[in-house]
Design a protein around this motif. Sequence first.
Motif, PDB file in Angstrom:
ATOM      1  N   ASP A  84       6.140   8.388   5.394  1.00 35.93           N
ATOM      2  CA  ASP A  84       5.523   9.242   4.395  1.00 35.93           C
ATOM      3  C   ASP A  84       6.434   9.241   3.170  1.00 35.93           C
ATOM      4  OD1 ASP A  84       3.935  11.163   3.095  1.00 35.93           O
ATOM      5  OD2 ASP A  84       3.474  12.153   4.989  1.00 35.93           O
ATOM      6  N   THR A  85       6.016   9.894   2.092  1.00 37.85           N
ATOM      7  CA  THR A  85       6.823   9.945   0.881  1.00 37.85           C
ATOM      8  C   THR A  85       8.234  10.415   1.202  1.00 37.85           C
ATOM      9  OG1 THR A  85       4.877  10.417  -0.468  1.00 37.85           O
ATOM     10  CG2 THR A  85       7.018  10.976  -1.412  1.00 37.85           C
ATOM     11  N   LEU A 104       7.367  15.459   2.045  1.00 37.32           N
ATOM     12  CA  LEU A 104       6.182  16.275   2.285  1.00 37.32           C
ATOM     13  C   LEU A 104       6.121  16.838   3.699  1.00 37.32           C
ATOM     14  CD1 LEU A 104       3.497  14.080   0.469  1.00 37.32           C
ATOM     15  CD2 LEU A 104       4.965  15.858  -0.488  1.00 37.32           C
ATOM     16  N   ASP A 135       6.770  19.188  -6.879  1.00 36.92           N
ATOM     17  CA  ASP A 135       7.792  18.207  -6.514  1.00 36.92           C
ATOM     18  C   ASP A 135       8.746  18.758  -5.465  1.00 36.92           C
ATOM     19  OD1 ASP A 135       9.046  20.085  -8.083  1.00 36.92           O
ATOM     20  OD2 ASP A 135      10.142  18.657  -9.317  1.00 36.92           O
ATOM     21  N   LYS A 355       3.853   6.403  -2.376  1.00 40.98           N
ATOM     22  CA  LYS A 355       2.613   6.993  -1.868  1.00 40.98           C
ATOM     23  C   LYS A 355       2.101   8.142  -2.727  1.00 40.98           C
ATOM     24  CE  LYS A 355       2.361   5.794   3.014  1.00 40.98           C
ATOM     25  NZ  LYS A 355       2.382   6.290   4.412  1.00 40.98           N
ATOM     26  N   THR A 356       3.006   8.887  -3.351  1.00 41.87           N
ATOM     27  CA  THR A 356       2.557  10.055  -4.111  1.00 41.87           C
ATOM     28  C   THR A 356       2.061   9.697  -5.503  1.00 41.87           C
ATOM     29  OG1 THR A 356       4.891  10.424  -4.613  1.00 41.87           O
ATOM     30  CG2 THR A 356       3.901  11.809  -2.912  1.00 41.87           C
ATOM     31  N   ASP A 357       2.829   8.903  -6.257  1.00 47.82           N
ATOM     32  CA  ASP A 357       2.411   8.624  -7.633  1.00 47.82           C
ATOM     33  C   ASP A 357       2.695   7.188  -8.048  1.00 47.82           C
ATOM     34  OD1 ASP A 357       5.217  10.409  -9.212  1.00 47.82           O
ATOM     35  OD2 ASP A 357       5.138   8.931  -7.610  1.00 47.82           O
TER      36      ASP A 357
END
Length: 382
Positions: A84-85, A104, A135, A355-357
Motif C-alpha cells: 500500500d502507499t 494509510l 497527508d 498509488k495515492t497521487d
Amino acid sequence: MSWVAAGRFGVGARRIVVGAMLGVMLLSGCARFDDRASTPFTTEPNWVDAPQGSTKPNPPSSTAKRPDLPCVDPDPAVVISCLDTTGGVVTLPDGTSGLVAERLTGRILKVVATDEGVPPAPVEVAHLDVDATGDGGLTALALSPSFAEDGLIYAYITTGSDNRVVRVSTDGGTPKPILTGIPKGANGNRGAIDFHTADKMLVLTGDAGNPSSAVDNGSWAGKLLSVNSPAPGATAQVMLAGIGVAGGVCSDHQDSIWITDRTATEDRLQRVGPDGTATKAWSWPDHPGVAGCAAATDGVAIALTNQKALAIAKADKTTHAVTASPTLLAQDKYGRLDGAAIGGDGSIWSSTVNKTDGQPNQYDDRVVRIPPPSAGQGAGPD
C-alpha cells in the motif's frame, strides 16, 4: 564520482561517500543545541573507493510467481512489490533487511533484500491505529539506537486528535505514546524522526496547514524538535522554527543534522551544525517535492517525490558547503519516491508513493535499492 558503503553507524544504516571539495554555505539562520558538545554514538568510518559497478545489486535468479506474494517485480533492484502507499523506510542492523511503513494502513512490515531467487513475503511486525486523511497516517520510522538489544521502533503518526511520536516493540504489545500534542490540520501532518545521539531524538513536524503556526514558538507545528531521553511523557525543545511541509530529517551522527521541507516559494535543504546554527544549504524554486533523506559525513541523499528521482547533494567534509546542483539518480524509473535509508551494500533504499497521487503500475507501491554512482559514472537520470 565513486561511492562506497562504509562502517555501521547508529542502528545499522551505512554511510556513503558523496563528497567533493565545495565552497561556502548560504543564507544563515539561528537555532541552539542544549548539548552542543554531545558525544556521537558511533565512530567515524574509513572511506575506501569502490571499483566501478561494485555497488550494484546482483540480479535474482528467478522472478517466478509465488502464492504467498501478490506480485514479484522483475527489476532486480526492487526489494518488495505490491505494498500500500508507503510512509518511510529504515534499514536493519543485518544490512540486508529493513522496515517499511504503510501510511494509510498503519502497518510496519519487515522486508528482506535478496540477491538470488524470489524475495520472501513481507512480515507485519506492528499495526498502528492512524488517521490517514489528507497527508496524515504513519509517515516516518526510526529505530532505537539499541535496536539490536531492545527491538524498539519509533513512529510518527496522525491520530484523531493530534500528530505524535509513539514507540512500539517488535515483540508486540500496546504502542506507547512518547511525544503527543503536535498540532494536526487538514494537511501539513507529515513528520519525520531520527536519532542524533543515543539519547537525543530529532522530530520534524509539519505546519498543520497553517504557516503562521510554524513561526510561533508557542506551537510545535512547523518545527525541528529535540527530545532528550525519549520515553513515555517526554517533552521537547524547539531547535528550529519556520518549517513548511515536513520532508525528512537525517543525522550523520557526527556534526550535521539535515532537514528538508517544502514552502510556498521553494523546497529547501537545511543543515543544523553542532552549535545549533541553521543554514540553508540548497533550495529548489521548481518544487521537486523534497521528502525523506539519508545522511553521510559528506552529503545527503534526498528522495524527490514530484521529480521522481533520488538527489545526491555533495557537501565538503570540512565546511559542509553544498555549492553544486545535486546529482539525480533513477529519475523517472520508479515514479514518486518518498523514503530514504542507506543499506548494507551502500545503496539507498527508497519507498514509492505512486498509488495515492502518481501513476501506479502493477507492481506499486515498492521499496527499491538505488546504487550510488560508481567510479567514472556520470550524473544525470538513470
